[in-house]
Design a protein around this motif. Structure first.
Motif, PDB file in Angstrom:
ATOM      1  N   ILE A 177       3.681 -16.015   7.027  1.00 43.13           N
ATOM      2  CA  ILE A 177       2.199 -15.853   7.298  1.00 43.13           C
ATOM      3  C   ILE A 177       1.713 -14.249   6.379  1.00 43.13           C
ATOM      4  CG2 ILE A 177       0.076 -15.481   8.505  1.00 43.13           C
ATOM      5  CD1 ILE A 177       1.427 -17.595  10.478  1.00 43.13           C
ATOM      6  N   GLY A 180      -3.126 -13.179   6.779  1.00 44.21           N
ATOM      7  CA  GLY A 180      -3.646 -14.494   7.380  1.00 44.21           C
ATOM      8  C   GLY A 180      -3.480 -15.750   6.937  1.00 44.21           C
ATOM      9  N   GLN A 181      -2.446 -15.859   5.712  1.00 43.29           N
ATOM     10  CA  GLN A 181      -2.317 -17.122   4.994  1.00 43.29           C
ATOM     11  C   GLN A 181      -0.983 -17.573   5.121  1.00 43.29           C
ATOM     12  OE1 GLN A 181      -5.201 -18.458   3.493  1.00 43.29           O
ATOM     13  NE2 GLN A 181      -6.463 -16.782   4.399  1.00 43.29           N
ATOM     14  N   GLN A 194       6.013 -26.223   8.838  1.00 43.48           N
ATOM     15  CA  GLN A 194       4.620 -25.570   9.561  1.00 43.48           C
ATOM     16  C   GLN A 194       4.611 -26.175  10.912  1.00 43.48           C
ATOM     17  OE1 GLN A 194       1.205 -26.473   7.254  1.00 43.48           O
ATOM     18  NE2 GLN A 194      -0.024 -25.827   8.878  1.00 43.48           N
ATOM     19  N   GLU A 198       4.107 -23.405  14.101  1.00 45.29           N
ATOM     20  CA  GLU A 198       3.067 -23.643  14.981  1.00 45.29           C
ATOM     21  C   GLU A 198       3.143 -23.647  16.284  1.00 45.29           C
ATOM     22  OE1 GLU A 198       1.017 -26.876  13.599  1.00 45.29           O
ATOM     23  OE2 GLU A 198      -0.235 -25.885  12.101  1.00 45.29           O
ATOM     24  N   GLN A 202       2.371 -21.317  19.274  1.00 47.15           N
ATOM     25  CA  GLN A 202       1.802 -21.713  20.551  1.00 47.15           C
ATOM     26  C   GLN A 202       2.585 -21.331  21.852  1.00 47.15           C
ATOM     27  OE1 GLN A 202       1.843 -26.069  20.647  1.00 47.15           O
ATOM     28  NE2 GLN A 202       0.172 -25.932  21.816  1.00 47.15           N
ATOM     29  N   SER A 207      -2.031 -19.162  17.519  1.00 47.21           N
ATOM     30  CA  SER A 207      -2.514 -20.010  16.581  1.00 47.21           C
ATOM     31  C   SER A 207      -2.406 -19.324  15.165  1.00 47.21           C
ATOM     32  CB  SER A 207      -3.829 -20.764  16.829  1.00 47.21           C
ATOM     33  OG  SER A 207      -4.847 -20.031  16.614  1.00 47.21           O
ATOM     34  N   LEU A 208      -2.210 -20.252  14.152  1.00 48.96           N
ATOM     35  CA  LEU A 208      -2.232 -19.572  12.835  1.00 48.96           C
ATOM     36  C   LEU A 208      -3.427 -18.788  12.612  1.00 48.96           C
ATOM     37  CD1 LEU A 208      -1.135 -22.781  10.813  1.00 48.96           C
ATOM     38  CD2 LEU A 208       0.195 -20.841  11.121  1.00 48.96           C
ATOM     39  N   SER A 209      -4.536 -19.062  13.004  1.00 50.40           N
ATOM     40  CA  SER A 209      -5.685 -18.206  12.970  1.00 50.40           C
ATOM     41  C   SER A 209      -5.752 -16.828  13.423  1.00 50.40           C
ATOM     42  CB  SER A 209      -7.223 -18.865  13.256  1.00 50.40           C
ATOM     43  OG  SER A 209      -6.862 -19.344  14.699  1.00 50.40           O
ATOM     44  N   ASP A 210      -4.670 -16.887  14.544  1.00 50.01           N
ATOM     45  CA  ASP A 210      -4.765 -15.416  15.046  1.00 50.01           C
ATOM     46  C   ASP A 210      -3.802 -14.303  14.490  1.00 50.01           C
ATOM     47  OD1 ASP A 210      -6.361 -16.467  17.249  1.00 50.01           O
ATOM     48  OD2 ASP A 210      -4.762 -17.191  18.329  1.00 50.01           O
ATOM     49  N   TYR A 226      -0.575  -9.534  15.044  1.00 45.80           N
ATOM     50  CA  TYR A 226      -2.072 -10.309  15.239  1.00 45.80           C
ATOM     51  C   TYR A 226      -2.860  -9.333  14.351  1.00 45.80           C
ATOM     52  CZ  TYR A 226       0.503 -12.764  18.734  1.00 45.80           C
ATOM     53  OH  TYR A 226       1.684 -13.531  19.425  1.00 45.80           O
ATOM     54  N   LYS A 227      -4.160 -10.305  13.992  1.00 46.34           N
ATOM     55  CA  LYS A 227      -5.324  -9.621  13.563  1.00 46.34           C
ATOM     56  C   LYS A 227      -5.995  -8.637  14.489  1.00 46.34           C
ATOM     57  CE  LYS A 227      -6.269 -13.749  10.493  1.00 46.34           C
ATOM     58  NZ  LYS A 227      -7.199 -14.872  10.108  1.00 46.34           N
TER      59      LYS A 227
END
Length: 232
Positions: A177, A180-181, A194, A198, A202, A207-210, A226-227
Motif C-alpha cells: 500500500i 493510501g493506494q 488482497q 485485508e 483486520q 482497513s485498507l482505507s485507514d 496509518y493515515k
C-alpha cells in the motif's frame, strides 16, 4: 568580440569568481540551502554574461559579481545573527518519520512522496521504512535517520555464540500500500492476495482505507503506517 578580449574576460571572471568564492565560504558548496541555490545560479548567470555577452562591459560584470557576493555575505552574516532570518532564508528541518511513523503532513511540506522517501532511506542503507525510528529531512535536502534498536541483522559471529542467523522470506521489504493506494502488482509478485492483506489489517483493527503505507517485510510480517499521524 575578438579572441584577445574573450581571453581577458575569461581570465578576469575566473579570478574574480575564485576570490569571491573564497570570501563567501564553504557553505555555498557544502550546504546547498534555498538561498545558496539561488545565489549560485545568479552568480553563474552573471559570470556567463560577463564572459560571452559583448554588450556587457567587463567592469560592469565585475561590479555585478562583487555586488552579488557582498549581498550573499551580508545575508550569511544575518543568518548567523538572527534565528528568524535563518528560518526565513533556509527554512527548517522537517521530521518525516517519528517513532517509526511516517508524518504525511511533513512529507507534503517537503514536497516528498513515499517513493522519494524510500529512495533517501536506501541511500542510508535502510531498505524498509519499518527499520527507521526517526528521520529528519534537512534544509539541504539530505535525510538524517536514526535506525530502530534491534533492526541490525545477526552476523555469523552471533551464530558462533549460539544465536541462529534468521533466514528472510523475501530479499527486500516490498510496499503493498503506497499513498493510501493498493499496489496490486507487488502483492502478485510476492504471491500474496488482497484477501490476505485485508485479513492482516483486520487483525490489527484496521482497513485498507485507514492505511497510508504498508510493507511486507523481509521476514514476511506486515509493517503498517496509518493515515494522518501527528507530530504532537
Amino acid at each position: 568580440m575578438n579572441i584577445s578580449e574573450l581571453l581577458i574576460r575569461i581570465s578576469v571572471s575566473f579570478l574574480v569568481l575564485f576570490l569571491l568564492a573564497r570570501l563567501m565560504g564553504r557553505k555555498e558548496i557544502a550546504q546547498m540551502t534555498f538561498f545558496n541555490f539561488v545565489s549560485a545560479i545568479a552568480i553563474g548567470s552573471i559570470a556567463a554574461n560577463t564572459v560571452l555577452n559583448p554588450n556587457v562591459a567587463l567592469r560592469s560584470g565585475v561590479i555585478a559579481l562583487t555586488g552579488w557576493a557582498v549581498f550573499t555575505i551580508l545575508m550569511g552574516y544575518l543568518d548567523i545573527k538572527s534565528r528568524k532570518a535563518r528560518l526565513f532564508l533556509e527554512g527548517q528541518p522537517l521530521i518525516v518519520i517519528k517513532d517509526g511513523k511516517v508524518m504525511e503532513d511533513s512529507l507534503r511540506k517537503a514536497r516528498l512522496d513515499i517513493d522519494a522517501l524510500n529512495a533517501l532511506l536506501r541511500q542510508k542503507n535502510i531498505f524498509s521504512i519499518s527499520d527507521a525510528d526517526y528521520a529528519v529531512f534537512e534544509t539541504d535536502g539530505k535525510l538524517s535517520v536514526l535506525k530502530k534498536e534491534g533492526k541490525r541483522p545477526l552476523t555469523q559471529s552471533h551464530a558462533a555464540q549460539g544465536n541462529p542467523v534468521p533466514k528472510d522470506a523475501y530479499p527486500v521489504g516490498t510496499a503493498v500500500i503506497s499513498d493510501g493506494q493498493l499496489v496490486s502488482r507487488n502483492l502478485d509478485g510476492l504471491n500474496l492476495s488482497q484477501e490476505w492483506l485485508e485479513d492482516q489489517l483486520q487483525q490489527s483493527g484496521a482497513s485498507l482505507s485507514d492505511v497510508f503505507y504498508a510493507e511486507v517485510q523481509q521476514n514476511g510480517t506486515l509493517y503498517v503506517d496509518y493515515k494522518d499521524d501527528q507530530l504532537q
